[in-house]
Design a protein around this motif. Sequence first.
Motif, short mmCIF file in Angstrom:
data_model
loop_
_atom_site.label_atom_id
_atom_site.label_comp_id
_atom_site.label_asym_id
_atom_site.label_seq_id
_atom_site.Cartn_x
_atom_site.Cartn_y
_atom_site.Cartn_z
N LYS A 120 105.66 29.57 4.57
CA LYS A 120 106.60 28.63 5.17
C LYS A 120 106.12 27.22 4.84
O LYS A 120 104.99 26.85 5.16
N ILE A 121 106.96 26.46 4.15
CA ILE A 121 106.58 25.11 3.76
C ILE A 121 107.25 24.11 4.69
O ILE A 121 108.47 24.16 4.91
N ILE A 122 106.42 23.23 5.24
CA ILE A 122 106.95 22.24 6.18
C ILE A 122 106.63 20.84 5.68
O ILE A 122 105.50 20.57 5.27
N GLU A 123 107.61 19.97 5.69
CA GLU A 123 107.35 18.56 5.37
C GLU A 123 107.08 17.84 6.67
O GLU A 123 107.81 18.02 7.66
N ASP A 124 106.03 17.06 6.69
CA ASP A 124 105.66 16.38 7.92
C ASP A 124 105.60 14.88 7.68
O ASP A 124 104.91 14.42 6.77
N THR A 125 106.31 14.13 8.50
CA THR A 125 106.38 12.68 8.30
C THR A 125 105.14 11.97 8.81
O THR A 125 104.82 10.87 8.39
N LYS A 162 101.76 13.48 9.29
CA LYS A 162 100.50 13.85 8.65
C LYS A 162 100.31 13.18 7.31
O LYS A 162 101.26 12.95 6.56
N LYS A 163 99.02 12.89 7.01
CA LYS A 163 98.72 12.22 5.75
C LYS A 163 98.18 13.20 4.70
O LYS A 163 98.17 12.90 3.52
N ARG A 164 97.69 14.35 5.19
CA ARG A 164 97.07 15.29 4.26
C ARG A 164 97.76 16.64 4.26
O ARG A 164 98.32 17.07 5.26
N LEU A 165 97.68 17.28 3.11
CA LEU A 165 98.23 18.62 2.95
C LEU A 165 97.36 19.61 3.72
O LEU A 165 96.14 19.49 3.69
N SER A 166 97.98 20.55 4.40
CA SER A 166 97.15 21.54 5.09
C SER A 166 97.73 22.94 4.99
O SER A 166 98.94 23.11 4.80
N VAL A 167 96.86 23.94 5.08
CA VAL A 167 97.28 25.35 5.03
C VAL A 167 96.72 26.04 6.27
O VAL A 167 95.55 25.89 6.59
N ASN A 168 97.58 26.73 6.99
CA ASN A 168 97.16 27.44 8.20
C ASN A 168 97.92 28.73 8.36
O ASN A 168 99.01 28.89 7.81
N ILE A 169 97.34 29.62 9.17
CA ILE A 169 98.06 30.84 9.51
C ILE A 169 98.53 30.74 10.94
O ILE A 169 97.75 30.40 11.84
N TYR A 170 99.84 30.95 11.15
CA TYR A 170 100.40 31.03 12.49
C TYR A 170 101.18 32.33 12.58
O TYR A 170 102.12 32.53 11.82
N LYS A 205 102.86 33.98 9.57
CA LYS A 205 103.24 33.01 8.56
C LYS A 205 102.05 32.26 7.97
O LYS A 205 101.08 31.96 8.66
N LEU A 206 102.17 31.99 6.68
CA LEU A 206 101.20 31.13 6.02
C LEU A 206 101.91 29.78 5.88
O LEU A 206 102.88 29.65 5.13
N VAL A 207 101.47 28.83 6.68
CA VAL A 207 102.19 27.57 6.75
C VAL A 207 101.50 26.49 5.93
O VAL A 207 100.32 26.19 6.13
N VAL A 208 102.23 25.94 4.97
CA VAL A 208 101.72 24.83 4.18
C VAL A 208 102.46 23.58 4.62
O VAL A 208 103.69 23.52 4.55
N THR A 209 101.70 22.62 5.12
CA THR A 209 102.32 21.37 5.58
C THR A 209 102.10 20.29 4.52
O THR A 209 100.97 20.02 4.13
N ILE A 210 103.19 19.73 4.06
CA ILE A 210 103.11 18.65 3.06
C ILE A 210 103.54 17.35 3.71
O ILE A 210 104.63 17.28 4.29
N TRP A 270 92.52 26.89 -0.04
CA TRP A 270 92.39 27.47 1.30
C TRP A 270 91.75 28.87 1.22
O TRP A 270 90.83 29.18 1.98
N TYR A 271 92.23 29.71 0.29
CA TYR A 271 91.66 31.05 0.11
C TYR A 271 90.15 30.94 -0.15
O TYR A 271 89.36 31.70 0.39
N LYS A 272 89.76 30.00 -1.01
CA LYS A 272 88.34 29.86 -1.36
C LYS A 272 87.51 29.48 -0.14
O LYS A 272 86.42 30.01 0.07
N GLN A 273 88.05 28.55 0.67
CA GLN A 273 87.32 28.13 1.88
C GLN A 273 87.15 29.31 2.84
O GLN A 273 86.08 29.55 3.37
#
Length: 246
Positions: free
Chosen positions: A92-97, A99-107, A110-115, A140-143
């Motif tokens: 699930k890709i979310i655009e965020d007004t 946030k300044k950084r890209l982030s990947v999380n699991i909720y 869902k695998l949520v990528v915030t741009i 994210w996978y590597k981390q």
Amino acid sequence: MFAFQYNTSKIEYNLIKSKRKTISISVDSKGNVLVKAPLRLSDEKVLELIKNKSSWIEEKLLLVQDTIGQQQERQYKNGETFYYLGNEYVLKIIEDTVKKRLSVNIYDDKLVVTIPTSKADFIHEGIGNETIIKLAIIKWYKQMAKVKILERVNSYENLFAKKRGPVIVKEQKKRWGSCSQDGTLRFNWRIIMAPEYIIDYIVVHELCHLKYMNHAREFWNLVESILPDYKIRKEWLKKNGIMLEL
Ligand SMILES: [Zn+2]
């Protein structure tokens, strides 16, 4: 390796003869055809029997090609599925007004990528959303892999007299892991997509190389003494390794 022509496809197969009563034909996840036949059957007779099964084999092979094709064409768009510790998550890709950084999380599932929106604008002009998202997911996978693999190494390493060297999680195309003479353990970050019991098998396998730098009987005995069902795990990896591709 044997081969014969069927319609437009060349069907190749490996033949293993043994003291068995019936013939069996199987197609694995990589499209390898394996034929097991009784010793008494001649190669010609085996070929005749396999030819009778041609349409079934071709159907299986097409199915495998399809699966492999899908794997290679993974898309980095909403709705695509990704594996993490053996579970499936929907991207699930979310655009965020804000946030300044890209982030990947699991909720949940869902695998949520915030741009950040600012970045999204920039991306549209530049290298493309999908590439950015792919790189973010790999990072994210590597981390996650580093944390999880180290945790699993820590939980098994006290079973070994020889001290291990550093644990390195990195890009490896063909191997899941390796252990060098000085005890350095290297792991392919992709194993984070596999269930934890598979990661454990890979970790224990490499740790056992601290004692035996080969795959001789004693090596497997040692693996078995720690993971009595290691064969099932090993088989899983052989069959589902393709699942761990991105
Ligand atoms: Zn090995």
